[in-house]
Design a protein around this motif. Structure first.
Motif, PDB file in Angstrom:
ATOM      1  N   UNK A  16       0.836  -1.209   0.000  1.00 19.33           N
ATOM      2  CA  UNK A  16       0.000   0.000   0.000  1.00 19.33           C
ATOM      3  C   UNK A  16       0.868   1.255   0.000  1.00 19.33           C
ATOM      4  N   UNK A  17       1.936   1.232   0.778  1.00 16.12           N
ATOM      5  CA  UNK A  17       2.859   2.377   0.834  1.00 16.12           C
ATOM      6  C   UNK A  17       3.467   2.633  -0.542  1.00 16.12           C
ATOM      7  N   UNK A  18       3.948   1.572  -1.174  1.00 13.36           N
ATOM      8  CA  UNK A  18       4.564   1.711  -2.497  1.00 13.36           C
ATOM      9  C   UNK A  18       3.549   2.163  -3.539  1.00 13.36           C
ATOM     10  N   UNK A  19       2.313   1.642  -3.443  1.00 12.89           N
ATOM     11  CA  UNK A  19       1.271   2.052  -4.383  1.00 12.89           C
ATOM     12  C   UNK A  19       0.947   3.535  -4.246  1.00 12.89           C
ATOM     13  N   UNK A  57      -4.024   2.806   8.936  1.00  9.83           N
ATOM     14  CA  UNK A  57      -5.255   2.668   8.153  1.00  9.83           C
ATOM     15  C   UNK A  57      -5.697   4.021   7.611  1.00  9.83           C
ATOM     16  N   UNK A  58      -5.635   5.026   8.449  1.00 14.00           N
ATOM     17  CA  UNK A  58      -6.054   6.365   8.048  1.00 14.00           C
ATOM     18  C   UNK A  58      -5.143   6.933   6.965  1.00 14.00           C
ATOM     19  N   UNK A  59      -3.847   6.867   7.182  1.00 16.62           N
ATOM     20  CA  UNK A  59      -2.887   7.443   6.232  1.00 16.62           C
ATOM     21  C   UNK A  59      -2.910   6.686   4.903  1.00 16.62           C
ATOM     22  N   UNK A  60      -3.023   5.367   4.960  1.00 17.21           N
ATOM     23  CA  UNK A  60      -3.018   4.552   3.742  1.00 17.21           C
ATOM     24  C   UNK A  60      -4.407   4.419   3.112  1.00 17.21           C
ATOM     25  N   UNK A 107      -1.998  -3.491 -10.597  1.00 19.15           N
ATOM     26  CA  UNK A 107      -1.572  -2.815 -11.817  1.00 19.15           C
ATOM     27  C   UNK A 107      -2.392  -1.564 -12.136  1.00 19.15           C
ATOM     28  N   UNK A 108      -3.407  -1.258 -11.354  1.00 20.38           N
ATOM     29  CA  UNK A 108      -4.318  -0.151 -11.674  1.00 20.38           C
ATOM     30  C   UNK A 108      -3.610   1.176 -11.854  1.00 20.38           C
ATOM     31  N   UNK A 109      -2.592   1.443 -11.050  1.00 23.37           N
ATOM     32  CA  UNK A 109      -1.875   2.706 -11.157  1.00 23.37           C
ATOM     33  C   UNK A 109      -0.956   2.767 -12.373  1.00 23.37           C
ATOM     34  N   UNK A 110      -0.671   1.621 -12.963  1.00 23.10           N
ATOM     35  CA  UNK A 110       0.223   1.575 -14.114  1.00 23.10           C
ATOM     36  C   UNK A 110      -0.515   1.746 -15.429  1.00 23.10           C
ATOM     37  N   UNK A 111      -1.846   1.704 -15.351  1.00 22.87           N
ATOM     38  CA  UNK A 111      -2.668   1.787 -16.579  1.00 22.87           C
ATOM     39  C   UNK A 111      -2.881   3.244 -16.942  1.00 22.87           C
TER      40      UNK A 111
END
Length: 111
Positions: A16-19, A57-60, A107-111
Motif C-alpha cells: 500500500x505504501x509503495x502504491x 489505516x487512516x494514512x493509507x 496494476x491499476x496505477x500503471x494503466x
C-alpha cells in the motif's frame, strides 16, 4: 479463528505504501513513527499497537479488515454483492474472481 500473520500484514502495508508512492521515511513521518519501527512492521518482526494500526489505516486509506486479514470490508455493497453472486457459482469461480481483483489492484496505477 484465523491466526495473525504479521509478515503478511507487513507485506500489505508495504504494498500500500509503495502504491501511494511513499518511501518508508515519508510514511513513518506521516504516522509519527520512526523509519526503523515501520521497517520492522513491514517485515513482520515487531508488533504494532492498536493506535499505530488505526493511524496506518487512516494514512493509507485502507480498512483494518484488509490490513489484518486480507478481507474487504463488507460495507462496500457493490463489491460484496458481486462476490456473493460469484460464491454461489462455486469456490473455483470465487477464487478466480478474487485473483483477478487482486491482479487489477496491483496494476491499476500503471494503466
Amino acid at each position: 479463528m484465523k491466526s495473525i500473520d504479521y509478515i503478511a500484514i507487513g507485506n500489505r502495508i508495504m504494498i500500500a505504501r509503495k502504491n501511494m508512492g511513499l518511501s518508508q521515511e515519508q510514511l513513518a513521518e506521516k504516522c509519527g513513527l520512526s523509519t526503523s519501527f515501520l521497517g520492522h512492521i513491514e517485515r513482520g518482526s515487531r508488533k504494532m499497537s492498536l493506535e499505530t494500526l488505526v493511524t496506518l489505516c487512516s494514512v493509507l486509506n485502507m480498512s483494518a479488515d484488509y490490513i489484518l486479514m486480507d478481507e474487504m470490508p463488507e460495507n462496500d455493497v457493490v463489491l460484496h454483492e458481486i462476490l456473493c453472486e460469484t460464491k454461489k457459482k462455486g469456490s473455483f469461480y470465487y477464487s478466480r474472481l478474487v485473483t483477478v481483483i487482486k491482479a487489477l489492484a496491483e496494476v491499476i496505477d500503471k494503466i
